[in-house]
Motif scaffolding. Structure first.
Motif, PDB file in Angstrom:
ATOM      1  N   PRO A 143       1.052  -1.218  -0.490  1.00 27.02           N
ATOM      2  CA  PRO A 143       0.163  -0.122   0.357  1.00 27.02           C
ATOM      3  C   PRO A 143       1.064   1.651   0.638  1.00 27.02           C
ATOM      4  O   PRO A 143      -0.025   2.555  -0.203  1.00 27.02           O
ATOM      5  N   ALA A 144       2.172   1.159   0.095  1.00 23.82           N
ATOM      6  CA  ALA A 144       3.198   2.394   0.836  1.00 23.82           C
ATOM      7  C   ALA A 144       3.191   3.427  -1.244  1.00 23.82           C
ATOM      8  O   ALA A 144       3.692   4.227  -0.826  1.00 23.82           O
ATOM      9  N   GLY A 145       3.346   2.182  -1.543  1.00 23.38           N
ATOM     10  CA  GLY A 145       4.210   2.682  -3.238  1.00 23.38           C
ATOM     11  C   GLY A 145       5.312   2.922  -2.862  1.00 23.38           C
ATOM     12  O   GLY A 145       6.377   4.432  -4.170  1.00 23.38           O
ATOM     13  N   LEU A 146       6.662   2.560  -2.108  1.00 19.23           N
ATOM     14  CA  LEU A 146       8.147   2.310  -2.250  1.00 19.23           C
ATOM     15  C   LEU A 146       8.551   1.497  -2.415  1.00 19.23           C
ATOM     16  O   LEU A 146       9.937   2.239  -2.727  1.00 19.23           O
ATOM     17  N   SER A 147       8.354   0.773  -3.530  1.00 18.49           N
ATOM     18  CA  SER A 147       9.195   0.200  -4.018  1.00 18.49           C
ATOM     19  C   SER A 147       9.544   1.388  -5.318  1.00 18.49           C
ATOM     20  O   SER A 147       9.186   1.730  -5.541  1.00 18.49           O
ATOM     21  N   PRO A 148      11.091   0.335  -5.637  1.00 25.34           N
ATOM     22  CA  PRO A 148      11.723   1.066  -7.197  1.00 25.34           C
ATOM     23  C   PRO A 148      10.811   1.360  -7.808  1.00 25.34           C
ATOM     24  O   PRO A 148       9.898   0.233  -8.703  1.00 25.34           O
ATOM     25  N   PHE A 149      10.799   2.203  -8.821  1.00 24.34           N
ATOM     26  CA  PHE A 149      10.460   2.625  -9.659  1.00 24.34           C
ATOM     27  C   PHE A 149       9.966   1.474 -11.038  1.00 24.34           C
ATOM     28  O   PHE A 149       8.799   0.928 -11.239  1.00 24.34           O
ATOM     29  N   ARG A 150      11.136   1.228 -11.248  1.00 20.22           N
ATOM     30  CA  ARG A 150      11.386  -0.146 -12.124  1.00 20.22           C
ATOM     31  C   ARG A 150      10.170  -1.123 -11.461  1.00 20.22           C
ATOM     32  O   ARG A 150       9.564  -1.914 -12.680  1.00 20.22           O
ATOM     33  N   LEU A 151      10.114  -1.433 -10.408  1.00 18.98           N
ATOM     34  CA  LEU A 151       9.805  -2.406 -10.350  1.00 18.98           C
ATOM     35  C   LEU A 151       8.078  -2.818 -10.089  1.00 18.98           C
ATOM     36  O   LEU A 151       7.992  -3.199 -10.138  1.00 18.98           O
ATOM     37  N   ARG A 152       7.775  -1.234  -9.391  1.00 20.60           N
ATOM     38  CA  ARG A 152       6.229  -0.956  -9.160  1.00 20.60           C
ATOM     39  C   ARG A 152       5.627  -0.591 -11.153  1.00 20.60           C
ATOM     40  O   ARG A 152       4.569  -2.050 -10.798  1.00 20.60           O
ATOM     41  N   VAL A 153       6.529  -0.489 -12.273  1.00 24.65           N
ATOM     42  CA  VAL A 153       5.610  -1.028 -12.975  1.00 24.65           C
ATOM     43  C   VAL A 153       6.070  -2.383 -13.242  1.00 24.65           C
ATOM     44  O   VAL A 153       4.845  -2.925 -14.704  1.00 24.65           O
ATOM     45  N   ALA A 154       7.387  -3.268 -13.268  1.00 22.03           N
ATOM     46  CA  ALA A 154       6.835  -4.720 -13.684  1.00 22.03           C
ATOM     47  C   ALA A 154       5.959  -5.489 -13.371  1.00 22.03           C
ATOM     48  O   ALA A 154       5.102  -5.615 -13.738  1.00 22.03           O
ATOM     49  N   GLU A 155       5.548  -4.889 -11.466  1.00 23.65           N
ATOM     50  CA  GLU A 155       4.260  -5.690 -10.846  1.00 23.65           C
ATOM     51  C   GLU A 155       2.949  -5.663 -11.888  1.00 23.65           C
ATOM     52  O   GLU A 155       2.447  -6.609 -11.926  1.00 23.65           O
ATOM     53  N   ILE A 156       3.170  -4.292 -12.501  1.00 24.22           N
ATOM     54  CA  ILE A 156       1.796  -4.266 -13.161  1.00 24.22           C
ATOM     55  C   ILE A 156       1.916  -5.306 -14.114  1.00 24.22           C
ATOM     56  O   ILE A 156       0.525  -5.578 -14.851  1.00 24.22           O
ATOM     57  N   GLU A 157       2.465  -5.119 -14.571  1.00 21.47           N
ATOM     58  CA  GLU A 157       2.956  -6.113 -16.196  1.00 21.47           C
ATOM     59  C   GLU A 157       2.866  -7.768 -15.829  1.00 21.47           C
ATOM     60  O   GLU A 157       2.031  -7.816 -17.382  1.00 21.47           O
ATOM     61  N   GLU A 158       3.510  -7.525 -14.673  1.00 21.66           N
ATOM     62  CA  GLU A 158       3.530  -9.124 -14.120  1.00 21.66           C
ATOM     63  C   GLU A 158       1.801  -9.467 -14.351  1.00 21.66           C
ATOM     64  O   GLU A 158       1.220 -10.884 -14.124  1.00 21.66           O
ATOM     65  N   SER A 159       1.303  -8.273 -13.534  1.00 21.40           N
ATOM     66  CA  SER A 159      -0.228  -8.998 -12.792  1.00 21.40           C
ATOM     67  C   SER A 159      -1.478  -8.589 -14.382  1.00 21.40           C
ATOM     68  O   SER A 159      -2.152 -10.107 -14.259  1.00 21.40           O
ATOM     69  N   VAL A 160      -1.108  -8.397 -15.529  1.00 24.03           N
ATOM     70  CA  VAL A 160      -1.510  -8.327 -16.589  1.00 24.03           C
ATOM     71  C   VAL A 160      -1.446  -9.175 -17.620  1.00 24.03           C
ATOM     72  O   VAL A 160      -2.563  -9.765 -17.993  1.00 24.03           O
ATOM     73  N   GLN A 161       0.003  -9.224 -17.120  1.00 26.10           N
ATOM     74  CA  GLN A 161       0.254 -10.575 -17.323  1.00 26.10           C
ATOM     75  C   GLN A 161      -0.614 -11.936 -17.231  1.00 26.10           C
ATOM     76  O   GLN A 161      -1.334 -13.371 -17.742  1.00 26.10           O
ATOM     77  N   ALA A 162      -0.596 -12.253 -15.425  1.00 25.00           N
ATOM     78  CA  ALA A 162      -1.160 -13.352 -15.586  1.00 25.00           C
ATOM     79  C   ALA A 162      -2.952 -13.410 -15.809  1.00 25.00           C
ATOM     80  O   ALA A 162      -2.986 -14.196 -15.517  1.00 25.00           O
ATOM     81  N   GLY A 163      -3.823 -12.084 -15.684  1.00 19.75           N
ATOM     82  CA  GLY A 163      -5.162 -12.498 -16.080  1.00 19.75           C
ATOM     83  C   GLY A 163      -5.899 -10.820 -15.752  1.00 19.75           C
ATOM     84  O   GLY A 163      -7.015 -11.201 -15.924  1.00 19.75           O
ATOM     85  N   ALA A 164      -5.530 -10.629 -14.515  1.00 18.92           N
ATOM     86  CA  ALA A 164      -5.937  -9.475 -14.552  1.00 18.92           C
ATOM     87  C   ALA A 164      -6.739  -8.508 -15.304  1.00 18.92           C
ATOM     88  O   ALA A 164      -6.019  -7.877 -16.133  1.00 18.92           O
ATOM     89  N   GLN A 165      -8.085  -7.888 -14.987  1.00 22.35           N
ATOM     90  CA  GLN A 165      -8.217  -7.407 -15.823  1.00 22.35           C
ATOM     91  C   GLN A 165      -8.535  -6.016 -15.695  1.00 22.35           C
ATOM     92  O   GLN A 165      -9.265  -4.849 -16.266  1.00 22.35           O
ATOM     93  N   GLU A 166      -8.573  -5.394 -14.229  1.00 24.37           N
ATOM     94  CA  GLU A 166      -8.148  -4.227 -13.586  1.00 24.37           C
ATOM     95  C   GLU A 166      -6.284  -3.855 -13.115  1.00 24.37           C
ATOM     96  O   GLU A 166      -6.446  -5.019 -11.899  1.00 24.37           O
TER      97      GLU A 166
END
Length: 331
Positions: A143-166
């Protein structure tokens, strides 16, 4: 206003989406700086709402059924397991007992989405297969949003690839608190691009933004950057969704729609656990944004315990008696 578009980025791929997706626009700093929030007037307006809006009997049942259809049924606990998520998804498919739905004439009612951490996307997708209910994942160092920026972007990409629609992303609060509006805009644009066709909800964490004026400005910047929804809170802050904050965010949404023609959704989250509170929020949406926003493609409750209280109220409407809360567990 100048829209910003991406190739192939016309609509979000969600079953309930009806309007063209917000493409965003160039950052308009004059508009952002001009945003104001009269705290005393906002608090007076918000304070009058619960007392002025009371619905009873079949009208209350109808409002509560609409609230159910707009719930993001959520589990964001460190001890989540595939079994717990599967039970939550079963509740999402059948949020109210079948006999009650039959009595109300509401067969087929489901919640708006199920919201989980990244690791639980797979179990949620399996449990919701064929239901049409989208899976939402929290991301970007929630919830804090304080991890490295590239990892935050990669996390989005991983979740989309895993099938999250939102994807529910968290913004960097420090950019708001220091007035770095260009930085916030660039961050949000990058998150939006990483989401691709997935719906993106921008969590402002309003309880940590300091002032209602900051809430108004952050709302505008996130919408300019292409947010499909703006959301109050992670549910982990000491102050989460409130009516004054909701009023500010809804008026920013209305101003954005009037200026651009694009509708952006709204999601209050955290601390909304009573059926009467759900009706109050829906009433505020109706008054400030209109009936079009009273649908799950433009309004959601972020909640885990709200559904149980709504089901109790519906049972009372049908049978005339209240049941114990433990009979309406969410998972």
């Amino acid at each position: 206003m100048t829209p910003v578009t991406a190739k192939g980025d016309k609509t979000a791929q969600l079953p309930q989406l009806q309007d063209a997706r917000n493409p965003g626009m160039l950052l308009d700093m004059d508009w952002v700086r001009a945003a104001r929030a009269n705290r005393s007037a906002i608090e007076r307006r918000a304070a009058t709402l619960p007392g002025r809006r009371s619905v009873k009997k079949e009208f209350q049942a109808a409002w509560l059924a609409r609230a159910i259809s707009c719930i993001d049924l959520t589990t964001l606990a460190g001890d989540d397991t595939p079994g717990r998520v599967a039970r939550l998804c079963a509740k999402a498919r059948h949020p109210v007992r079948a006999d009650l739905l039959e009595a109300l004439g509401l067969d087929g009612l489901t919640v708006g989405a199920v919201c989980v951490y990244h690791d639980m996307i797979g179990p949620a997708l399996a449990a919701l297969q064929g239901s049409g209910i989208p899976v939402a994942a929290v991301s970007t160092g929630f919830p804090a949003g304080l991890s490295p920026f590239r990892l935050r972007v990669a996390e989005i990409e991983e979740s989309v690839q895993a099938g999250a629609q939102e994807i529910d992303i968290v913004i960097s609060r420090r950019k708001v608190l220091t007035g770095d509006w260009q930085g916030l805009y660039d961050e949000m644009r990058t998150f939006r691009a990483a989401c691709g066709e997935a719906h993106v909800k921008a969590i402002l964490a309003t309880g940590e933004l300091g002032t209602l004026q900051n809430v108004a400005r952050a709302s505008l910047v996130c919408m300019m950057a292409g947010a499909d929804f703006i959301k109050t809170s992670t549910g982990k802050e000491s102050v989460n969704a409130t009516l004054p904050v909701s009023l500010v965010m809804m008026r920013a949404i209305r101003a954005y729609h009037e200026a651009t023609g694009y509708r952006v959704g709204y999601k209050p989250a955290g601390g909304i656990s009573k059926a009467k509170d759900a009706v109050t929020y829906l009433s505020l949406v109706k008054e400030e944004l209109g009936d079009r926003w009273l649908r799950p493609d433009l309004f959601r409750f972020g909640a885990s315990s709200l559904l149980g209280d709504i089901e109790r109220q519906l049972e009372h409407h049908v049978t005339g008696a209240y049941s114990a809360s433990w009979r309406h567990a969410a998972g």
